[in-house]
Design a protein around this motif. Structure first.
Motif, short mmCIF file in Angstrom:
data_model
loop_
_atom_site.label_atom_id
_atom_site.label_comp_id
_atom_site.label_asym_id
_atom_site.label_seq_id
_atom_site.Cartn_x
_atom_site.Cartn_y
_atom_site.Cartn_z
N ASN A 88 17.74 8.07 5.85
CA ASN A 88 18.08 7.75 4.45
C ASN A 88 17.16 8.41 3.42
N PHE A 89 16.50 9.48 3.81
CA PHE A 89 15.61 10.21 2.90
C PHE A 89 14.48 9.33 2.36
N HIS A 90 14.13 8.28 3.13
CA HIS A 90 13.09 7.36 2.69
C HIS A 90 11.72 8.01 2.62
N LYS A 91 11.53 9.06 3.40
CA LYS A 91 10.22 9.72 3.39
C LYS A 91 9.88 10.27 2.01
N ALA A 92 10.93 10.59 1.22
CA ALA A 92 10.71 11.05 -0.14
C ALA A 92 10.31 9.91 -1.07
N GLY A 93 10.33 8.68 -0.54
CA GLY A 93 9.95 7.52 -1.35
C GLY A 93 8.68 6.85 -0.89
N GLY A 94 8.15 7.26 0.27
CA GLY A 94 6.90 6.67 0.74
C GLY A 94 7.01 6.15 2.16
N ALA A 95 6.31 5.04 2.43
CA ALA A 95 6.29 4.37 3.74
C ALA A 95 5.71 5.27 4.84
N PHE A 96 4.84 6.20 4.47
CA PHE A 96 4.18 7.02 5.49
C PHE A 96 2.68 6.69 5.49
N GLY A 97 2.04 7.02 6.62
CA GLY A 97 0.61 6.72 6.71
C GLY A 97 0.00 7.34 7.96
N PRO A 98 -1.31 7.18 8.13
CA PRO A 98 -2.05 7.84 9.22
C PRO A 98 -2.17 6.98 10.47
N ILE A 99 -2.26 7.67 11.60
CA ILE A 99 -2.58 7.06 12.89
C ILE A 99 -3.80 7.78 13.45
N ARG A 100 -4.80 7.03 13.79
CA ARG A 100 -6.02 7.61 14.37
C ARG A 100 -6.20 7.06 15.78
N VAL A 101 -6.22 7.95 16.77
CA VAL A 101 -6.41 7.55 18.16
C VAL A 101 -7.77 8.06 18.62
N ASN A 102 -8.71 7.16 18.77
CA ASN A 102 -10.07 7.51 19.15
C ASN A 102 -10.20 7.64 20.67
N ASN A 103 -11.18 8.40 21.09
CA ASN A 103 -11.43 8.53 22.52
C ASN A 103 -12.24 7.34 23.03
N ARG A 104 -12.05 7.01 24.29
CA ARG A 104 -12.90 6.00 24.92
C ARG A 104 -14.26 6.64 25.27
N MET B 146 0.83 -1.21 0.00
CA MET B 146 0.00 0.00 0.00
C MET B 146 0.86 1.26 0.00
N PHE B 147 0.40 2.27 -0.74
CA PHE B 147 0.99 3.60 -0.71
C PHE B 147 -0.14 4.63 -0.80
N PRO B 148 -0.31 5.49 0.20
CA PRO B 148 0.35 5.47 1.50
C PRO B 148 0.09 4.17 2.27
N GLY B 149 0.78 4.06 3.41
CA GLY B 149 0.67 2.85 4.19
C GLY B 149 -0.67 2.71 4.90
N PRO B 150 -0.90 1.57 5.54
CA PRO B 150 -2.19 1.30 6.18
C PRO B 150 -2.47 2.19 7.38
N LEU B 151 -3.73 2.42 7.63
CA LEU B 151 -4.17 3.19 8.79
C LEU B 151 -3.98 2.37 10.06
N ILE B 152 -3.41 3.00 11.10
CA ILE B 152 -3.44 2.44 12.44
C ILE B 152 -4.63 3.08 13.15
N ASN B 153 -5.67 2.30 13.36
CA ASN B 153 -6.90 2.80 13.97
C ASN B 153 -7.01 2.21 15.37
N ALA B 154 -6.78 3.04 16.37
CA ALA B 154 -6.71 2.54 17.75
C ALA B 154 -7.48 3.47 18.68
N THR B 155 -7.44 3.16 19.95
CA THR B 155 -8.15 3.92 20.97
C THR B 155 -7.20 4.25 22.11
N THR B 156 -7.48 5.33 22.80
CA THR B 156 -6.65 5.76 23.91
C THR B 156 -6.30 4.60 24.84
N ASN B 157 -5.00 4.52 25.18
CA ASN B 157 -4.44 3.51 26.09
C ASN B 157 -4.23 2.15 25.44
#
Length: 226
Positions: free
Chosen positions: A133-149, A56-67
């Protein structure tokens, strides 16, 4: 038993009960990421290597919750060392999980490393990206979502839905070529495009997100290459 002793025992009982509630409510999320170079993806319609996570490009979503406790087992299938950092995530007493040079050893080619960190007392939108290594200019970035309890209120009505929007600049050249030019103090290389969720303005890459007014919440993250 003396009143002070009763009070002392009560405080410890309440603290212990609270700790148990936190441990019971927190989930553990286990992820496995395969990091590869893909030459078939063309964000700006030119041939260049793109770093993908699980294809995947961008990378997969990390969908988590507080704690929640996050485990990310990263397999480096590239031909050079790799580090992933978790931008905005507070690494409390475990800076060696932050994925930056000096606190983490890079993941060598053909090897893997499991990051383990807790989303302690955090709510909001964050991102991850490679930090060396300037990898960010090549990808491997993605979103993190931290939901509230549910026990933690937020100051707005619950949206009908959510979507993540990654905005960042992009080069037309390989990240390896740009890295080499910077080592030679060649500063003429500048980003040529802006990507929205890994797509550029070219007609064949256009993407439309249809929403109803007032019903969706946008999670905006910048992925600027610096």
């Amino acid at each position: 038993m003396a009143p002070d002793c009763h009070r002392f025992c009560l405080i410890h009982f309440v603290s212990f009960t609270t700790l148990l509630l936190v441990l019971v409510n927190a989930d553990e999320i286990f992820l496995e990421w395969q990091v590869n170079i893909d030459t078939t993806i063309k964000p700006v319609s030119v041939d260049q290597p793109v770093i993908t996570i699980n294809g995947m490009f961008p990378g997969p979503l990390i969908n988590a919750t507080t704690n929640d406790i996050i485990h990310v087992n990263v397999f480096n299938n590239m031909d050079e060392p790799l580090l992933i950092t978790w931008n905005g995530i507070q690494q409390r007493l475990n800076s060696w999980q932050d994925g930056v040079s000096g606190t983490n050893c890079p993941i060598q080619p053909g090897l893997n490393w499991t990051y383990v960190f807790t989303l302690k007392d955090q709510i909001g939108t964050f991102s991850y990206f490679p930090s060396i290594n300037f990898h960010k200019a090549g990808g491997a970035f993605g979103p993190i979502r931290v939901n509230n309890r549910v026990v933690i209120p937020v100051p707005f009505p619950k949206p009908h839905g959510e979507f993540d929007l990654l905005v960042g600049d992009w080069y037309n050249e390989s990240f390896k070529d740009i890295r080499s030019s910077l080592k030679k103090s060649d500063l003429d290389h500048l980003p040529k495009s802006m990507l929205l969720n890994g797509r550029s303005r070219y007609p064949q890459s256009n993407q439309t997100i249809v929403v109803e007014e007032g019903k969706y919440q946008q999670k905006l993250k910048k992925t600027l290459v610096v």
